[in-house]
Scaffold this motif. Structure first.
Motif, PDB file in Angstrom:
ATOM      1  N   ILE A  19       0.824  -1.207   0.000  1.00  0.00           N
ATOM      2  CA  ILE A  19       0.000   0.000   0.000  1.00  0.00           C
ATOM      3  C   ILE A  19       0.853   1.250   0.000  1.00  0.00           C
ATOM      4  CG2 ILE A  19      -1.698   1.321   1.323  1.00  0.00           C
ATOM      5  CD1 ILE A  19      -2.858  -1.265   2.318  1.00  0.00           C
ATOM      6  N   GLU A  20       1.901   1.262   0.820  1.00  0.00           N
ATOM      7  CA  GLU A  20       2.729   2.453   0.935  1.00  0.00           C
ATOM      8  C   GLU A  20       3.459   2.746  -0.376  1.00  0.00           C
ATOM      9  OE1 GLU A  20       4.171   5.850   2.595  1.00  0.00           O
ATOM     10  OE2 GLU A  20       2.593   4.503   3.298  1.00  0.00           O
ATOM     11  N   MET A  21       3.937   1.704  -1.054  1.00  0.00           N
ATOM     12  CA  MET A  21       4.616   1.905  -2.329  1.00  0.00           C
ATOM     13  C   MET A  21       3.653   2.479  -3.366  1.00  0.00           C
ATOM     14  SD  MET A  21       6.519  -0.837  -4.835  1.00  0.00           S
ATOM     15  CE  MET A  21       7.868  -1.127  -3.683  1.00  0.00           C
ATOM     16  N   CYS A  22       2.443   1.939  -3.416  1.00  0.00           N
ATOM     17  CA  CYS A  22       1.448   2.445  -4.369  1.00  0.00           C
ATOM     18  C   CYS A  22       1.130   3.910  -4.083  1.00  0.00           C
ATOM     19  CB  CYS A  22       0.175   1.604  -4.288  1.00  0.00           C
ATOM     20  SG  CYS A  22       0.345  -0.070  -4.937  1.00  0.00           S
ATOM     21  N   ARG A  23       1.040   4.255  -2.825  1.00  0.00           N
ATOM     22  CA  ARG A  23       0.717   5.636  -2.470  1.00  0.00           C
ATOM     23  C   ARG A  23       1.847   6.584  -2.876  1.00  0.00           C
ATOM     24  NH1 ARG A  23      -2.984   8.084   1.068  1.00  0.00           N
ATOM     25  NH2 ARG A  23      -2.247  10.002   2.059  1.00  0.00           N
ATOM     26  N   ILE A  24       3.081   6.160  -2.676  1.00  0.00           N
ATOM     27  CA  ILE A  24       4.224   6.989  -3.051  1.00  0.00           C
ATOM     28  C   ILE A  24       4.253   7.217  -4.562  1.00  0.00           C
ATOM     29  CG2 ILE A  24       6.745   7.027  -3.198  1.00  0.00           C
ATOM     30  CD1 ILE A  24       6.789   5.630  -0.468  1.00  0.00           C
ATOM     31  N   ILE A  25       4.033   6.145  -5.328  1.00  0.00           N
ATOM     32  CA  ILE A  25       4.024   6.275  -6.791  1.00  0.00           C
ATOM     33  C   ILE A  25       2.884   7.176  -7.243  1.00  0.00           C
ATOM     34  CG2 ILE A  25       3.657   5.017  -8.941  1.00  0.00           C
ATOM     35  CD1 ILE A  25       5.219   2.700  -7.752  1.00  0.00           C
ATOM     36  N   ASN A  26       1.704   6.997  -6.650  1.00  0.00           N
ATOM     37  CA  ASN A  26       0.558   7.828  -7.021  1.00  0.00           C
ATOM     38  C   ASN A  26       0.801   9.298  -6.691  1.00  0.00           C
ATOM     39  OD1 ASN A  26      -1.025   5.781  -8.101  1.00  0.00           O
ATOM     40  ND2 ASN A  26      -1.920   5.249  -6.131  1.00  0.00           N
ATOM     41  N   ASP A  27       1.458   9.566  -5.583  1.00  0.00           N
ATOM     42  CA  ASP A  27       1.767  10.950  -5.236  1.00  0.00           C
ATOM     43  C   ASP A  27       2.725  11.563  -6.255  1.00  0.00           C
ATOM     44  OD1 ASP A  27       0.126  10.929  -3.064  1.00  0.00           O
ATOM     45  OD2 ASP A  27       1.702  10.683  -1.564  1.00  0.00           O
ATOM     46  N   ARG A  28       3.661  10.779  -6.755  1.00  0.00           N
ATOM     47  CA  ARG A  28       4.565  11.275  -7.796  1.00  0.00           C
ATOM     48  C   ARG A  28       3.793  11.595  -9.070  1.00  0.00           C
ATOM     49  NH1 ARG A  28       9.134   6.830  -8.269  1.00  0.00           N
ATOM     50  NH2 ARG A  28       9.808   8.175 -10.003  1.00  0.00           N
ATOM     51  N   ILE A  29       2.842  10.743  -9.409  1.00  0.00           N
ATOM     52  CA  ILE A  29       2.022  10.994 -10.600  1.00  0.00           C
ATOM     53  C   ILE A  29       1.195  12.266 -10.410  1.00  0.00           C
ATOM     54  CG2 ILE A  29       0.122  10.111 -11.997  1.00  0.00           C
ATOM     55  CD1 ILE A  29       1.128   7.277 -11.358  1.00  0.00           C
ATOM     56  N   MET A  30       0.594  12.414  -9.215  1.00  0.00           N
ATOM     57  CA  MET A  30      -0.244  13.579  -8.940  1.00  0.00           C
ATOM     58  C   MET A  30       0.540  14.882  -8.973  1.00  0.00           C
ATOM     59  SD  MET A  30      -2.587  12.060  -5.837  1.00  0.00           S
ATOM     60  CE  MET A  30      -3.188  13.674  -5.377  1.00  0.00           C
TER      61      MET A  30
END
Length: 772
Positions: A680-691
């Motif tokens: 979950i934490e990895m997905c959130r970090i990647i999504n924040d980079r995309i955002m």
């Protein structure tokens, strides 16, 4: 405990240790603290100066000696007993604390909800429903019968912004959201708008007083006053139209421009005329178009921006907190709409040169003696408006949300402009809420449904909300889907969006069927190249534009069209169900179902998948085009006007920044492909980079108050890459308004804005590829 027992045993056996150390890993917050305890006695003196090595190597020889030296005096026995008791207590505490730590150790899957509340949400990384099942379930929720009922409920002949009719519709939307079990709230703003004069009217007098006309139409935010000038017909009022008139050596200064509606927004027409030093602008519906009756009145606004122009860059919550200020986008010249019948009377009497062949028509352009007087008396009023919201909370990343919105107000009936969009909004809220409550669907992220007021005055309600909560929205809202005007026909389909969403749009076109019995929207409208046949620019008068260019939130807006033509009744009193039936072959609810499916597919995909379906590499093609144009024009200016731009000025740093963005975006794609979706934490970090991509395209070097649309690629103002290219052209042609020093400053700031975006996209500070 073992360490404590060993120490006690050694003491009882007489082994002489001056220091005993205990490591306590007992901290409740996860700290690893080391507590050192020192036990000292008279043994320090009696053991002597032998080192640690002596104790290890000669312990067997020293034991009798120590025992003999210590003896069993009362003093030593008391000390021994006290030391034993102390160490026993410490050992007991160690065991107790270790046991308590294991009981209180936190779970690895931390909840996104407060601890005092029950946690019904999913804490695992994987959604509980397969995407194909989500699609099938969602398709079952939308029906023609439901839309007929909602259309009837939300149709209204009078619901201008801030009116009782607008408030009544807002309350209906709020009630629906509550019925669906959503968390709801409202947002109140006090905004200033221009309305028609309460007493009297605006007036147009051509040549003499006997031909006075009193139009009922309105262009809100026009300058106020009376001017007299010679009429000049200027086509659609586009920049290219005015350039054509200049090429004919026609004097444009002080003229009253007569322009047709269409092609560009009313605000752009007036802004273009103001650049030519015109005194006023009259806008009319083209009488050559059979759809318009001769007495059709037009309504709109001429603010070159969005939101309340009297609180630029900040929300209109309370005027008493801010000094009087106006948006730089307010026009300084008069603007008024007239009917096709009024325009025809004027055109027939114009003299001067013939109309350019490219414009068509049989009329003249007008000459200096064709005088006309324009009198605008609009009234500036303050209105209280309400935005209405409902939210379906996500089950993993609750604090990340998609926003879906539609304007609620209209100048008149506004069936296509507001009723259909509001109905689609409500039906989407009902369908997705039902999927969550009754069918086990668990969106990973939250969905906010928004009903905006004062959309007809320039997306005022939506923009004021953005201004009020910009700091949090730009960090947490990852997409905006606009539902305004989604059904304006059935034979054409257009989409305007951030390039980040292109891949999502393409897949949604393939998954949603067409209203004309084609297998999909893609097969009917996309043709060989969907980007060429379906995509269109996101324009200033689109409610999605401030989300993208002001707030840095990826946005999308779409619409069904009549085909090659446009729906002509937006901004008129004839925007009714009957007119919309005429361009949809009486299939408004059927097309509304398809529009809802398209919006719903994009929304559900964005809240269902582990990783946001956005592609940052799509921006590189746009960057490469702009950088190539700037590079070519810089060399041209250095060749033609070497005194303006020295050879030392290089485009290399801009090219380097563009390359950094390309590498960072491709690196992110690699991280996506190699990511662990169960983390979950990895997905959130990647999504924040995309955002962060869209947000970091906003120039930090310009004021949101002076240049609200700060996006360097899709915004407007001197900070954009397009403005740099235009400035270079002005330098090349020795335009008196060109400024080489200003250009170099803008060029440097744009370069670093782009490099900053690449740096943010790269992720961690040690991952940066900074060559500047």
């Amino acid at each position: 405990m073992d360490q404590a027992r060993s120490t006690i045993s050694k003491i009882f056996n007489g082994e002489p240790h001056s220091y005993t150390r205990f490591n306590l890993t007992q901290n409740m917050e996860g700290d690893n603290s080391q507590v050192e305890m020192k036990l000292s006695s008279d043994m320090d003196e009696e053991v002597g100066g032998n080192g640690v090595g002596d104790h290890l190597n000669h312990s067997s020889n020293r034991k009798p000696h120590v025992a003999q030296k210590l003896g069993r005096t009362p003093k030593n026995l008391c000390f021994l007993a006290a030391a034993t008791l102390l160490i026993f207590i410490i050992g007991y505490l160690i065991g107790y604390l270790v046991h308590r730590k294991s009981d209180l150790a936190p779970s690895c899957a931390a909840s996104v909800l407060p601890l005092e509340e029950p946690v019904p949400h999913e804490t695992g990384a994987a959604p509980l429903m397969d995407w194909d099942d989500v699609k099938k379930l969602f398709a079952q929720k939308l029906t023609v019968a439901n839309f007929e009922s909602v259309f009837s409920e939300f149709s209204s002949d009078e619901h201008r912004a801030g009116s009782p009719g607008d408030d009544a519709l807002g309350n209906k939307v709020l009630k629906k959201f509550k019925e669906y079990g959503m968390n709801t709230w409202t947002d109140e703003h006090f905004v200033k708008v221009q309305d028609p004069p309460a007493s009297g009217s605006n007036r147009v007098v051509f040549k003499n007083g006997s031909n006075a006309e009193y139009p009922k139409g309105l262009l809100s935010y026009s300058a106020i006053g009376t001017v007299t000038g010679a009429v000049l017909y200027a086509g659609y009022g586009q920049e290219i139209d005015f350039m054509l008139l200049q090429d004919r050596n026609i004097n444009l200064s002080g003229r009253v421009m007569l322009v047709k509606a269409g092609k560009i927004s009313f605000a752009e027409k007036v802004a273009n005329a103001a650049k030519m030093n015109a005194s006023a602008v009259l806008i009319y519906p083209d009488p050559a178009d059979d759809a318009f009756e001769e007495d059709t009145e037009l309504y709109g606004h001429v603010h070159m921006g969005s939101g309340d122009p009297y609180t630029p860059g900040f929300p209109s919550f309370n005027y008493t907190q801010f000094p009087p200020v106006q948006s730089s986008g307010l026009p300084k010249i008069l603007a008024q709409t007239i009917t096709a019948g009024m325009a025809t009377k004027i055109l027939r009497e114009l003299g001067g040169q013939n109309v350019p062949q490219a414009w068509g028509g049989i009329y003249k352009l007008g000459e200096e003696k064709d005088l006309i007087t324009v009198d605008v008396n609009n009234v500036l009023t303050e209105k209280k408006i309400h935005n209405v919201f409902g939210v379906i909370k996500g089950f993993v990343d609750t604090d990340r949300y998609l926003v879906i919105g539609a304007q609620r107000d209209a100048w008149g009936p506004g069936f296509a402009s507001s009723t259909v969009g509001t109905s689609v909004l409500v039906e989407l809220a009902r369908s997705i809420s039902d999927m969550v409550k009754n069918d086990g669907f668990k969106p990973r992220r939250s969905i906010v449904f928004a009903s905006w007021s004062a959309g007809e005055y320039g997306s005022v309600g939506a923009t004021e909300w953005l201004e009020g909560y910009l700091s949090s929205l730009s960090m947490k809202a990852f997409t905006y889907i606009n539902l305004d005007g989604v059904v304006a026909g059935r034979n054409g389909f257009k989409v305007a969006a951030s390039p980040l969403l292109y891949s999502l749009i393409k897949s949604s076109l393939k998954e949603v069927r067409s209203p004309n019995k084609a297998p999909s929207l893609s097969s009917e409208f996309a043709g060989g190249n969907w980007e060429t046949n379906v995509l269109e620019p996101l324009k200033l008068d689109n409610a999605a534009y401030p989300f993208l260019a002001f707030s840095g939130i990826p946005s999308v807006s779409f619409r069904f069209t009549p085909g090659k033509s446009e729906y002509l009744y937006f901004g008129t009193m004839r925007d009714t169900r009957q007119k919309l039936n005429g361009v949809t072959s009486n299939s408004v609810p059927q097309v509304a179902v398809i529009a809802s499916q398209f919006a719903g597919h994009m929304a559900l995909r964005l809240v269902h998948d582990h990783l946001l379906r956005m592609d940052p590499t799509r921006y590189y093609d746009i960057l490469r085009t702009h950088v190539g144009q700037i590079n070519t024009k810089v060399k041209a200016v250095q060749r033609v006007q070497p005194q303006l731009l020295p050879k030392s000025l290089t485009v290399q740093w801009l090219i380097s920044a563009s390359g950094s963005y390309n590498r960072a975006s491709r690196s992110l794609l690699a991280d996506v492909q190699n990511s662990d979706l169960d983390n979950i934490e990895m997905c959130r970090i990647i999504n924040d980079r995309i955002m962060s991509v869209e947000r970091n395209f906003l120039s930090p070097f310009v004021s949101p108050r002076e240049s609200p649309f700060r996006h360097i690629l899709l915004g407007s103002g001197s900070h954009t890459l397009q403005a740099l290219s235009n400035h270079l052209e002005a330098l090349r042609t020795t335009n008196p308004e060109a400024d080489a020093d200003l250009f170099r400053n803008q060029f440097a700031l744009a370069t670093w804005t782009l490099q900053g975006c690449a740096n943010s996209l790269a992720g961690d500070i040690w991952s940066l590829d900074n060559e500047i």
